[in-house]
Enzyme design. Structure first.
Site, PDB file in Angstrom:
ATOM      1  N   GLN A  19    -111.899 -16.854 -45.406  1.00  0.00           N
ATOM      2  CA  GLN A  19    -112.005 -15.673 -44.408  1.00  0.00           C
ATOM      3  C   GLN A  19    -112.971 -14.686 -45.142  1.00  0.00           C
ATOM      4  O   GLN A  19    -113.195 -14.345 -46.351  1.00  0.00           O
ATOM      5  CB  GLN A  19    -110.731 -14.880 -44.183  1.00  0.00           C
ATOM      6  CG  GLN A  19    -109.772 -15.757 -43.116  1.00  0.00           C
ATOM      7  CD  GLN A  19    -108.665 -14.806 -42.836  1.00  0.00           C
ATOM      8  OE1 GLN A  19    -107.636 -14.676 -43.880  1.00  0.00           O
ATOM      9  NE2 GLN A  19    -108.305 -14.671 -41.503  1.00  0.00           N
ATOM     10  N   SER A  20    -113.791 -13.862 -44.175  1.00  0.00           N
ATOM     11  CA  SER A  20    -115.152 -13.473 -44.730  1.00  0.00           C
ATOM     12  C   SER A  20    -114.930 -12.118 -45.577  1.00  0.00           C
ATOM     13  O   SER A  20    -115.610 -11.662 -46.638  1.00  0.00           O
ATOM     14  CB  SER A  20    -115.979 -13.153 -43.708  1.00  0.00           C
ATOM     15  OG  SER A  20    -116.528 -14.380 -43.011  1.00  0.00           O
ATOM     16  N   THR A  21    -114.074 -11.191 -44.993  1.00  0.00           N
ATOM     17  CA  THR A  21    -113.919 -10.000 -45.595  1.00  0.00           C
ATOM     18  C   THR A  21    -112.294  -9.601 -45.941  1.00  0.00           C
ATOM     19  O   THR A  21    -111.448 -10.220 -45.638  1.00  0.00           O
ATOM     20  CB  THR A  21    -114.286  -8.776 -44.489  1.00  0.00           C
ATOM     21  OG1 THR A  21    -113.560  -8.721 -43.541  1.00  0.00           O
ATOM     22  CG2 THR A  21    -115.660  -9.208 -44.205  1.00  0.00           C
TER      23      THR A  21
END
Length: 480
Positions: A19-21
């Site tokens: 997941q990116s953030t």
């Protein structure tokens, strides 16, 4: 014909999760559950050895260093991976370099790629073409997301309504406005910084004075689990410098004061954030947006002073006052080339000299002369001008010294008042949380103990002849 062979099942299945953030990790747990659920699908397809790689949670797939992805590539090259599982192509990579490297390695060792849509073998031209297009679309999607979000932020910033964070000394007043912090201690601490800079004309000297006086400054504290709060700390140099160079304290709204610089290091993209930009390149600058601690003209004057105090920034910069016996260090310029004169010390007195021609053209120095005569001439003229103002200057110096003491004392008084208020507030909350009968008994017992201690202390101070025993049997034995 199935694309999963016995050779693939003989090796392990690797589930890549990303997941990116950090915000997605907090607020989007369903995506993470879907990705972890791919391990069950791998077992249903026939794999007995399933390894989950989740080292890259909270990391973008746009080209930064990802240890989990690098571990996956290493396992593929070693021939230990029979299949790579991901819910979609964007989880594996959002840049062409990583994506095509993964496809190339999978094609070389015969590793299949499995997502929610199907099973793909990079050795087949059609699957390779389809996955190449998926990677390109994933990279384009990230660029579109970034462009849309940045344009939305700029649009809001042009109205002066975007506040990603609020500086110490201000609080939010609604969704798109700020105002001065009502805490009087915060306001006076910040006003003191600007007043001392006007007096001392140096960020470093303001910092030293604050540390010597033991004056703490307010710092905005942002925590994920708590709301914004103010903490008081002894100032660092960067804290003082940021306050003096932040246009928000001059009542202005500014956006785009810093920028990011992208470079390549060790074969990976590296992003350096927070690089300062000159004022002429700021994206948005709106003056008189809220109440300031200083005016805009004072802010511009402060920036000129700070810029001129810099040393080693070119011949056009005045420079800060340096150590040494000579009076005119940094103030004189060469009449031949216009550069600032150097100062050298040796023997009984220092000398002023210019070596601009020597450094730039390899010729002799422009000029060189002793400093005694020049300093005496300038010093005599300065004293002649200041002599009539000597008494007034002495009175102002005494007033300034008294003002420094009162300013430091004022900060201590405000800190003491705030501590008393916090203690009273905490005591009130404790009284509300304790039943009245328990609080009354505790207060009565505490008062009784205090009275006992006072009585014991008063009896201890009496002479031995006047001390009387309070034991009744002692009185009876004394009466017989």
């Amino acid at each position: 014909m199935t694309k999963i062979t016995a050779d693939n099942l003989g090796r392990g299945a690797f589930v890549y999760i990303r997941q990116s953030t950090a915000d997605q990790l907090l607020n989007n747990p369903e995506s993470r559950r879907r990705q972890y659920g791919l391990a069950n699908r791998a077992r249903q397809l026939g794999w007995t050895t399933v390894e989950v790689i989740d080292d890259d949670l909270g990391r973008s797939g746009g080209g930064i260093k990802r240890p989990g992805f690098e571990r996956l590539l290493a396992a593929i090259c070693e021939g230990r991976v029979g299949a790579v599982f991901a819910i979609e192509a964007s989880r594996l990579a959002r840049n062409g370099r990583d994506w095509h490297t993964l496809i190339e390695f999978c094609g070389l060792v015969g590793t299949v790629i499995v997502d929610e849509d199907g099973i793909y073998d990079p050795r087949h031209p059609n699957d390779r073409l389809l996955h190449g297009m998926k990677g390109t679309m994933s990279e384009l999607e990230l660029s579109l997301f970034r462009q849309r979000s940045q344009e939305a932020l700029k649009q809001k910033a042009r109205r002066g309504a975007l506040f990603l964070s609020v500086a110490a000394g201000y609080v939010r007043a609604g969704r798109d406005r700020i105002e001065k912090d009502p805490n009087q201690r915060v306001q006076e601490a910040l006003s003191l910084i600007f007043a001392k800079f006007t007096e001392l004309q140096s960020v470093r000297q303001v910092h030293v004075w604050l540390r010597d006086e033991g004056i703490v400054l307010p710092v905005a504290c942002h925590r994920a689990a708590e709301e914004r709060s103010i903490v008081w700390r002894l100032p660092l140099y960067n804290t003082v410098h940021n306050i003096l160079t932040n246009p928000v304290y001059a009542g202005a709204y500014a956006f785009g004061r810093t920028m990011s610089k992208v470079s390549v290091k060790d074969g990976r993209k590296r992003v350096d954030r927070g690089l300062r930009r000159p004022q002429s390149e700021w994206d948005v600058l709106l003056k008189d947006q809220h109440e300031g601690y200083i005016t805009w003209s004072e802010f511009e004057r402060n920036q000129r002073v700070i810029a001129n105090n810099a040393t080693g920034k070119g011949s056009a910069v005045t420079g800060a006052v340096r150590r040494g016996e000579l009076l005119l260090a940094g103030l004189l310029r060469c009449g031949h080339c216009g550069r600032k004169l150097y100062v050298g010390y040796g023997g009984k007195a220092g000398r002023y000299y210019c070596q601009g021609a020597l450094v730039n053209h390899g010729t002799a120095r422009c000029i060189s002369f002793g400093g005694l005569r020049a300093d005496n001439a300038v010093g005599t003229q300065v004293l002649r001008v200041l002599k009539p103002l000597g008494i007034d200057a002495a009175v102002k110096a005494l007033a300034a010294q008294t003002g420094e003491t009162s300013a430091a004392q004022r900060q201590l008084d405000l800190a003491l008042q705030e501590a008393h208020f916090a203690a009273a507030h905490a005591r009130g909350n404790m009284m509300l949380s304790i039943p009245p009968i328990v609080w009354w008994r505790a207060s009565w017992s505490a008062a009784g103990m205090r009275r006992c201690r006072l009585c014991i202390g008063s009896r201890a101070r009496l002479p031995s002849s006047r001390r009387r025993s309070r034991r009744p049997w002692a009185r009876r034995s004394g009466s017989t």
